[in-house]
Design a protein around this motif. Structure first.
Motif, PDB file in Angstrom:
ATOM      1  N   ASP A 368       0.812  -1.216   0.000  1.00 48.47           N
ATOM      2  CA  ASP A 368       0.000   0.000   0.000  1.00 48.47           C
ATOM      3  C   ASP A 368       0.842   1.261   0.000  1.00 48.47           C
ATOM      4  O   ASP A 368       0.461   2.273  -0.545  1.00 48.47           O
ATOM      5  CB  ASP A 368      -0.916   0.027   1.242  1.00 48.47           C
ATOM      6  CG  ASP A 368      -2.184  -0.778   1.004  1.00 48.47           C
ATOM      7  OD1 ASP A 368      -2.517  -0.995  -0.175  1.00 48.47           O
ATOM      8  OD2 ASP A 368      -2.830  -1.169   1.987  1.00 48.47           O
ATOM      9  N   LYS A 369       2.008   1.199   0.630  1.00 52.11           N
ATOM     10  CA  LYS A 369       2.782   2.426   0.835  1.00 52.11           C
ATOM     11  C   LYS A 369       3.236   3.033  -0.494  1.00 52.11           C
ATOM     12  O   LYS A 369       3.622   2.325  -1.421  1.00 52.11           O
ATOM     13  CB  LYS A 369       3.971   2.152   1.738  1.00 52.11           C
ATOM     14  CG  LYS A 369       4.924   1.124   1.189  1.00 52.11           C
ATOM     15  CD  LYS A 369       5.953   0.720   2.231  1.00 52.11           C
ATOM     16  CE  LYS A 369       6.745  -0.463   1.714  1.00 52.11           C
ATOM     17  NZ  LYS A 369       7.274  -1.315   2.742  1.00 52.11           N
ATOM     18  N   LEU A 370       3.212   4.351  -0.535  1.00 48.64           N
ATOM     19  CA  LEU A 370       3.618   5.053  -1.756  1.00 48.64           C
ATOM     20  C   LEU A 370       5.129   5.153  -1.863  1.00 48.64           C
ATOM     21  O   LEU A 370       5.678   5.255  -2.947  1.00 48.64           O
ATOM     22  CB  LEU A 370       2.999   6.455  -1.782  1.00 48.64           C
ATOM     23  CG  LEU A 370       1.483   6.500  -1.978  1.00 48.64           C
ATOM     24  CD1 LEU A 370       0.948   7.887  -1.688  1.00 48.64           C
ATOM     25  CD2 LEU A 370       1.102   6.068  -3.387  1.00 48.64           C
ATOM     26  N   ASP A 371       5.796   5.139  -0.716  1.00 44.81           N
ATOM     27  CA  ASP A 371       7.254   5.215  -0.710  1.00 44.81           C
ATOM     28  C   ASP A 371       7.764   4.757   0.655  1.00 44.81           C
ATOM     29  O   ASP A 371       7.099   4.920   1.660  1.00 44.81           O
ATOM     30  CB  ASP A 371       7.696   6.658  -0.969  1.00 44.81           C
ATOM     31  CG  ASP A 371       9.113   6.718  -1.547  1.00 44.81           C
ATOM     32  OD1 ASP A 371       9.241   7.062  -2.726  1.00 44.81           O
ATOM     33  OD2 ASP A 371      10.080   6.390  -0.815  1.00 44.81           O
ATOM     34  N   GLU A 372       8.948   4.175   0.669  1.00 41.50           N
ATOM     35  CA  GLU A 372       9.562   3.794   1.947  1.00 41.50           C
ATOM     36  C   GLU A 372       9.805   5.029   2.799  1.00 41.50           C
ATOM     37  O   GLU A 372       9.583   5.037   4.012  1.00 41.50           O
ATOM     38  CB  GLU A 372      10.917   3.107   1.702  1.00 41.50           C
ATOM     39  CG  GLU A 372      10.850   1.690   1.173  1.00 41.50           C
ATOM     40  CD  GLU A 372      10.327   0.690   2.186  1.00 41.50           C
ATOM     41  OE1 GLU A 372      10.395   0.963   3.410  1.00 41.50           O
ATOM     42  OE2 GLU A 372       9.837  -0.369   1.756  1.00 41.50           O
ATOM     43  N   ASP A 373      10.290   6.076   2.139  1.00 40.72           N
ATOM     44  CA  ASP A 373      10.607   7.313   2.837  1.00 40.72           C
ATOM     45  C   ASP A 373       9.332   8.127   3.033  1.00 40.72           C
ATOM     46  O   ASP A 373       8.603   8.418   2.088  1.00 40.72           O
ATOM     47  CB  ASP A 373      11.610   8.117   1.999  1.00 40.72           C
ATOM     48  CG  ASP A 373      11.949   9.436   2.651  1.00 40.72           C
ATOM     49  OD1 ASP A 373      12.872   9.446   3.476  1.00 40.72           O
ATOM     50  OD2 ASP A 373      11.257  10.436   2.362  1.00 40.72           O
ATOM     51  N   MET A 374       9.063   8.504   4.278  1.00 39.91           N
ATOM     52  CA  MET A 374       7.800   9.148   4.561  1.00 39.91           C
ATOM     53  C   MET A 374       7.675  10.523   3.923  1.00 39.91           C
ATOM     54  O   MET A 374       6.594  10.909   3.461  1.00 39.91           O
ATOM     55  CB  MET A 374       7.608   9.233   6.065  1.00 39.91           C
ATOM     56  CG  MET A 374       6.145   9.285   6.386  1.00 39.91           C
ATOM     57  SD  MET A 374       5.908   9.568   8.115  1.00 39.91           S
ATOM     58  CE  MET A 374       4.399  10.499   7.999  1.00 39.91           C
ATOM     59  N   GLY A 375       8.774  11.270   3.887  1.00 42.89           N
ATOM     60  CA  GLY A 375       8.744  12.582   3.241  1.00 42.89           C
ATOM     61  C   GLY A 375       8.348  12.447   1.777  1.00 42.89           C
ATOM     62  O   GLY A 375       7.481  13.169   1.275  1.00 42.89           O
ATOM     63  N   ALA A 377       6.773   9.890   0.498  1.00 45.47           N
ATOM     64  CA  ALA A 377       5.405   9.380   0.448  1.00 45.47           C
ATOM     65  C   ALA A 377       4.407  10.528   0.579  1.00 45.47           C
ATOM     66  O   ALA A 377       3.376  10.556  -0.103  1.00 45.47           O
ATOM     67  CB  ALA A 377       5.188   8.346   1.542  1.00 45.47           C
ATOM     68  N   LEU A 378       4.733  11.482   1.457  1.00 38.74           N
ATOM     69  CA  LEU A 378       3.842  12.646   1.624  1.00 38.74           C
ATOM     70  C   LEU A 378       3.757  13.455   0.328  1.00 38.74           C
ATOM     71  O   LEU A 378       2.666  13.867  -0.075  1.00 38.74           O
ATOM     72  CB  LEU A 378       4.359  13.536   2.761  1.00 38.74           C
ATOM     73  CG  LEU A 378       3.958  13.122   4.178  1.00 38.74           C
ATOM     74  CD1 LEU A 378       4.839  13.811   5.207  1.00 38.74           C
ATOM     75  CD2 LEU A 378       2.492  13.429   4.447  1.00 38.74           C
ATOM     76  N   THR A 379       4.905  13.685  -0.302  1.00 41.31           N
ATOM     77  CA  THR A 379       4.911  14.418  -1.570  1.00 41.31           C
ATOM     78  C   THR A 379       4.055  13.690  -2.601  1.00 41.31           C
ATOM     79  O   THR A 379       3.236  14.294  -3.294  1.00 41.31           O
ATOM     80  CB  THR A 379       6.358  14.528  -2.116  1.00 41.31           C
ATOM     81  OG1 THR A 379       7.193  14.991  -1.060  1.00 41.31           O
ATOM     82  CG2 THR A 379       6.430  15.476  -3.287  1.00 41.31           C
ATOM     83  N   MET A 381       1.640  11.588  -2.032  1.00 34.61           N
ATOM     84  CA  MET A 381       0.225  11.618  -1.675  1.00 34.61           C
ATOM     85  C   MET A 381      -0.405  12.951  -2.057  1.00 34.61           C
ATOM     86  O   MET A 381      -1.535  13.002  -2.551  1.00 34.61           O
ATOM     87  CB  MET A 381       0.047  11.367  -0.192  1.00 34.61           C
ATOM     88  CG  MET A 381      -1.402  11.502   0.207  1.00 34.61           C
ATOM     89  SD  MET A 381      -1.762  10.656   1.705  1.00 34.61           S
ATOM     90  CE  MET A 381      -1.586   8.981   1.185  1.00 34.61           C
ATOM     91  N   ARG A 382       0.331  14.023  -1.822  1.00 32.86           N
ATOM     92  CA  ARG A 382      -0.160  15.354  -2.230  1.00 32.86           C
ATOM     93  C   ARG A 382      -0.444  15.364  -3.723  1.00 32.86           C
ATOM     94  O   ARG A 382      -1.463  15.868  -4.177  1.00 32.86           O
ATOM     95  CB  ARG A 382       0.894  16.413  -1.894  1.00 32.86           C
ATOM     96  CG  ARG A 382       0.829  16.899  -0.465  1.00 32.86           C
ATOM     97  CD  ARG A 382      -0.049  18.134  -0.341  1.00 32.86           C
ATOM     98  NE  ARG A 382       0.559  19.269  -1.036  1.00 32.86           N
ATOM     99  CZ  ARG A 382       1.459  20.087  -0.470  1.00 32.86           C
ATOM    100  NH1 ARG A 382       1.816  19.905   0.773  1.00 32.86           N
ATOM    101  NH2 ARG A 382       1.970  21.084  -1.151  1.00 32.86           N
ATOM    102  N   ASN A 405      -8.206   6.260  -8.808  1.00 31.17           N
ATOM    103  CA  ASN A 405      -7.178   6.330  -7.766  1.00 31.17           C
ATOM    104  C   ASN A 405      -5.936   5.522  -8.139  1.00 31.17           C
ATOM    105  O   ASN A 405      -4.804   5.961  -7.921  1.00 31.17           O
ATOM    106  CB  ASN A 405      -7.769   5.850  -6.440  1.00 31.17           C
ATOM    107  CG  ASN A 405      -6.899   6.263  -5.276  1.00 31.17           C
ATOM    108  OD1 ASN A 405      -5.963   5.561  -4.921  1.00 31.17           O
ATOM    109  ND2 ASN A 405      -7.164   7.441  -4.728  1.00 31.17           N
ATOM    110  N   GLU A 409      -2.135   6.965  -8.622  1.00 35.48           N
ATOM    111  CA  GLU A 409      -0.945   6.399  -7.982  1.00 35.48           C
ATOM    112  C   GLU A 409       0.066   5.919  -9.008  1.00 35.48           C
ATOM    113  O   GLU A 409       1.269   6.092  -8.823  1.00 35.48           O
ATOM    114  CB  GLU A 409      -1.346   5.271  -7.029  1.00 35.48           C
ATOM    115  CG  GLU A 409      -2.130   5.801  -5.831  1.00 35.48           C
ATOM    116  CD  GLU A 409      -2.349   4.771  -4.733  1.00 35.48           C
ATOM    117  OE1 GLU A 409      -3.085   5.088  -3.795  1.00 35.48           O
ATOM    118  OE2 GLU A 409      -1.802   3.653  -4.820  1.00 35.48           O
TER     119      GLU A 409
END
Lengths: 453, 146
Positions: A368-375, A377-379, A381-382, A405, A409
Motif C-alpha cells: 500500500d505504501k507510496l514510498d519507503e521514505d515518509m517525506g 510518500a507525503l509528496t 500523496m499530495r 485512484n 498512484e
C-alpha cells in the motif's frame, strides 16, 4: 514494474489475451493493468486468488502445473487427494472408481489430504486457547489469504497461526511412512491434486516455511476430465483399487476444507468468512478496531472455500452438499460401504509430525505504501490528491488502470501519464492542448493497434 | 518547507451506520505513508472513539487530519451539547449515554480516556450548548528529551 517476489501459478498468455480488461476489473488487489492491448500482472501485488482466471473469456490465463509424466521419475508415486475431488462427482461415481482411474494413470498410492487435520485440530485448538495471544488468531489454511494479509493487512501478519497446512502434514506423513517401509527418499514423489492456484504458488514458494514435502502439483480439472472420460466410456472400477488401509476420516476431518470446517472445531468465539471480497471487508473492519472479542478467524479466498476453487469443475454447491452428506454417513456409522476401517492411522506418527508442525513467522510486506521514505510518500500523496481533482471518479478503466485512484498512484510512481484518462483527453482536445492524432496514439498504446483498426 | 497532507471529513450526529468512516479513511492514508503499524493502530483507536463520540452526542461535526513527517494531528470539532465538566468526562467509566446507545455497544464511558491513552497529546475545549473540540497528536518518533 516492480520485481517479482512471489512465485505465481497464474500465468498470462499474452498471445491469447484480447485486452478486454475483465481481469483488471475483478482483481481484489488491483494487480492488473492493460498495456499494448494486453493484461499485465504486477507480481508483487498478486495473491493468486484466481478471480482473474474465472472471468477471462478466452482462456488467456492459465494455471501452471507440473508435467504429468514427471510422476514416472519416481518409483513410489503418491496422489494426495483432497475430499473436494471426491465431491466433484455424483454418488454413482464411486470412490473406488475414482481411485481406479488414478491408479490406472500411474499412481501407486492414494492418500486423502484431510488426514493431516487430525493433528492440526488439537495443535490449533491449543494455540487458540492460550492466553496472551494476539487476537483474533487467523488460520494459515488458505495460502491466498496468507498472502493477502502480507501485502494488504501487514498489521495482522502476527495473528496468523504458525502451523503447517493439512496438506503439508499429510505429505510429510506419507513420505515418512514410505521411508519407514524401506523406500529411498529419491524414489518418493508426492503429488497434490489441487483445486486452486494459490496452493501451487505456496508449494513453489512457501511463506514462512523452508521447503515442502510435496514433489509436484496436478491441476484438479485435468484429473476430473480423466475420471469423467473413464466413467463415460463405461470402465468399471478395479476391485483392488481403493483408498489405503487407513483409519477412516471423521466427519470433522472430511469437512475441514469447506466453509466453517475449521471454525466449528475451534474453542472460543470463532468466525468463518469465505470469498476474498468478504474477507477484505472484514479485515478492514478489524483494522478500524470495530471487531473485538473474536478468538479465531477462518478466512478463505474462494466462495464455498475449496469447493469453489478455480480448478474445480463441479458446481460448488453440489460439491458441498455431497461432502456434507458423506460426512453424515460417517457420523452415523453407515458408511462401511465407503470406507473400511483398518488399523493404520496418521496418529501413529504423531510424535514425528508434531515436532515439525510449526512454520516460521509470516513477514509483512506492505504494497500500500507510496514510498519507503515518509517525506517522499507525503509528496506523492499530495500529488495523488491533486491528480484526483482532475480525474472523473468513474473508475471506467479506459486508461488501463482499474480505478481513477489507481491511475493517480500509477502516475506519481512514474508508471502512467494523466493523458491516458479519456476525460482529461477530451478536455485537452477542447482547449487545443492535445492534437487528435496524439490522443489516438495514447489510446493505441494502452489498448493496442488492433482495437482501432 | 516540510511536506504535509490534510484531509477533512464530515460526521453526522446519530448516524451510527457511517460511524468509523473518517477513521478508516485516515487509516488508509497512514498506510500509504508507510507509518509504523503500531502508531496507525493507536491513531485509529483514538480517532474512532472521537468519531463515535460525535455520532453519539453531537448534531454534526468535522474531523480534520493533517500529517507531516513528524506527527499526525487530528482535530475533531462538533456542534453539540458540549461537555459541562471536562474533568469528570475524562474519568474512566463516566457516561451520559442513554440505555439505547449502550445497547448498541457504545457509551461505556471509556471514549475520552481511551483517546487520551492512545494519543501522545490531547487537548479538549468545550462550550455548553455550542460544541466540543478535541485535538489529538501522535508523534512518529519518540522525542528523545521526554
Amino acid at each position: 514494474m516492480t520485481g517479482e517476489v512471489f512465485h505465481h501459478a497464474l500465468k498470462f498468455r499474452t498471445e491469447v489475451c484480447i485486452g478486454c480488461s475483465h481481469c483488471m476489473n475483478v482483481c481484489p488487489t488491483r494487480a492488473i493493468r492493460i498495456q499494448g492491448g494486453k493484461a499485465m500482472l504486477i507480481g508483487d501485488r498478486c495473491v493468486d486468488c484466481g478471480k482473474c482466471y474465472n472471468v477471462c473469456p478466452v482462456g488467456a490465463i492459465i494455471v501452471e502445473q507440473d508435467d504429468f509424466r514427471r510422476i514416472f521419475d519416481y518409483k513410489y508415486r503418491v496422489a494426495l487427494i483432497p475430499n473436494v475431488l471426491l465431491g466433484q462427482f455424483p454418488e454413482i461415481v464411486s470412490i473406488s472408481q475414482i481411485c481406479s482411474v488414478l491408479m490406472g494413470m500411474g499412481f501407486t498410492h492414494i492418500f486423502e489430504v484431510e488426514h493431516g487435520t487430525r493433528l492440526l485440530k488439537d495443535a490449533m485448538g491449543k494455540i487458540v486457547g492460550e492466553k496472551d495471544r494476539k487476537r483474533p488468531l487467523i488460520s494459515s489454511f488458505c495460502p491466498a489469504i496468507v498472502r493477502l494479509i502480507q501485502v494488504r493487512f501487514p498489521m495482522f501478519a502476527d495473528n496468523i497461526i504458525l502451523l503447517k497446512t493439512p496438506l503439508d502434514v499429510s505429505a510429510a506423513y506419507y513420505k515418512k511412512k514410505l521411508l519407514d517401509q524401506g523406500a529411498a527418499p529419491e524414489q518418493i514423489g508426492v503429488f497434490y491434486i489441487t483445486p486452486c492456484a494459490a496452493k501451487i504458488a505456496a508449494i513453489k514458494s512457501p511463506v514462512g516455511e523452508e521447503g515442502s514435502s510435496i514433489t509436484g502439483v496436478i491441476n484438479m480439472d485435468f484429473i476430473y476430465n480423466k475420471i469423467y472420460t473413464s466413467v463415460k466410456q463405461g470402465h468399471k472400477a478395479e476391485k483392488s483399487c481403493s483408498l489405503p488401509a487407513m483409519e477412516r476420516l471423521g466427519a470433522g476431518e472430511m469437512l475441514w476444507t469447506l466453509t466453517e470446517g475449521e471454525s466449528q472445531q475451534m474453542p472460543g468465539r470463532a468466525l468463518a468468512i469465505d470469498e476474498i471480497s468478504n474477507v477484505i471487508e472484514f479485515l478492514e473492519m478489524m483494522e478500524n478496531e470495530e471487531v473485538t472479542d473474536i478468538d479465531f478467524l477462518e478466512l478463505r479466498a474462494c466462495d464455498q472455500s475449496c469447493a469453489g476453487g478455480i480448478l474445480t469443475s463441479g458446481n460448488r454447491f453440489f460439491t458441498v452438499e455431497r461432502l456434507r452428506k458423506r460426512a453424515q454417513l460417517v457420523e452415523s456409522g453407515a458408511d462401511e460401504m465407503l470406507y473400511q476401517n483398518r488399523g493404520e492411522s496418521i496418529a501413529d506418527l504423531a510424535g514425528y509430525l508434531r515436532a515439525q508442525l510449526s512454520v516460521d513467522r509470516v513477514k509483512p510486506r506492505s504494497m500500500d505504501k507510496l514510498d519507503e521514505d515518509m517525506g517522499k510518500a507525503l509528496t506523492k500523496m499530495r500529488r495523488v490528491q491533486e491528480i484526483m481533482n482532475s480525474l472523473p471518479h468513474v473508475d471506467c478503466g479506459i486508461c488501463g488502470s482499474p480505478t481513477c485512484n489507481a491511475l493517480a498512484e500509477d502516475i506519481v510512481q512514474g508508471e502512467a501519464d494523466i493523458r491516458q484518462c479519456i476525460y482529461v483527453q477530451k478536455k485537452m482536445e477542447q482547449q487545443g492542448e492535445l492534437p487528435c492524432a496524439e490522443s489516438m496514439e495514447i489510446m493505441k498504446a494502452i489498448w493496442g493497434e488492433k482495437k482501432f483498426e | 518547507m516540510s511536506e504535509k497532507v490534510g484531509v477533512e471529513y464530515n460526521v453526522d450526529g446519530g448516524n451510527f451506520t457511517r460511524a468509523g468512516y473518517a477513521s478508516s479513511e485516515i487509516k488508509k492514508i497512514l498506510k500509504k505513508l508507510n507509518v509504523d503499524m503500531g502508531i496507525i493502530k493507536r491513531t485509529v483507536v483514538a480517532t474512532y472513539e472521537g468519531e463515535v463520540n460525535i455520532v453519539a452526542h453531537a448534531y454534526s461535526g468535522t474531523i480534520y487530519a493533517d500529517i507531516d513527517t513528524e506527527r499526525v494531528r487530528i482535530v475533531l470539532r462538533d456542534e453539540g451539547p458540549g461537555i459541562p465538566d471536562i474533568e469528570q468526562a475524562m474519568e474512566e467509566g463516566f457516561s451520559t449515554a442513554s440505555s439505547q446507545v449502550r445497547e448498541m455497544g457504545f457509551g461505556a464511558g471509556m471514549g475520552l480516556p481511551n483517546m487520551k491513552k492512545n494519543a501522545d497529546v490531547m487537548n479538549i475545549s468545550s462550550e455548553v450548548g455550542k460544541g466540543t473540540t478535541v485535538e489529538i497528536i501522535l508523534y512518529f518518533k519518540q522525542i528523545a528529551s521526554s
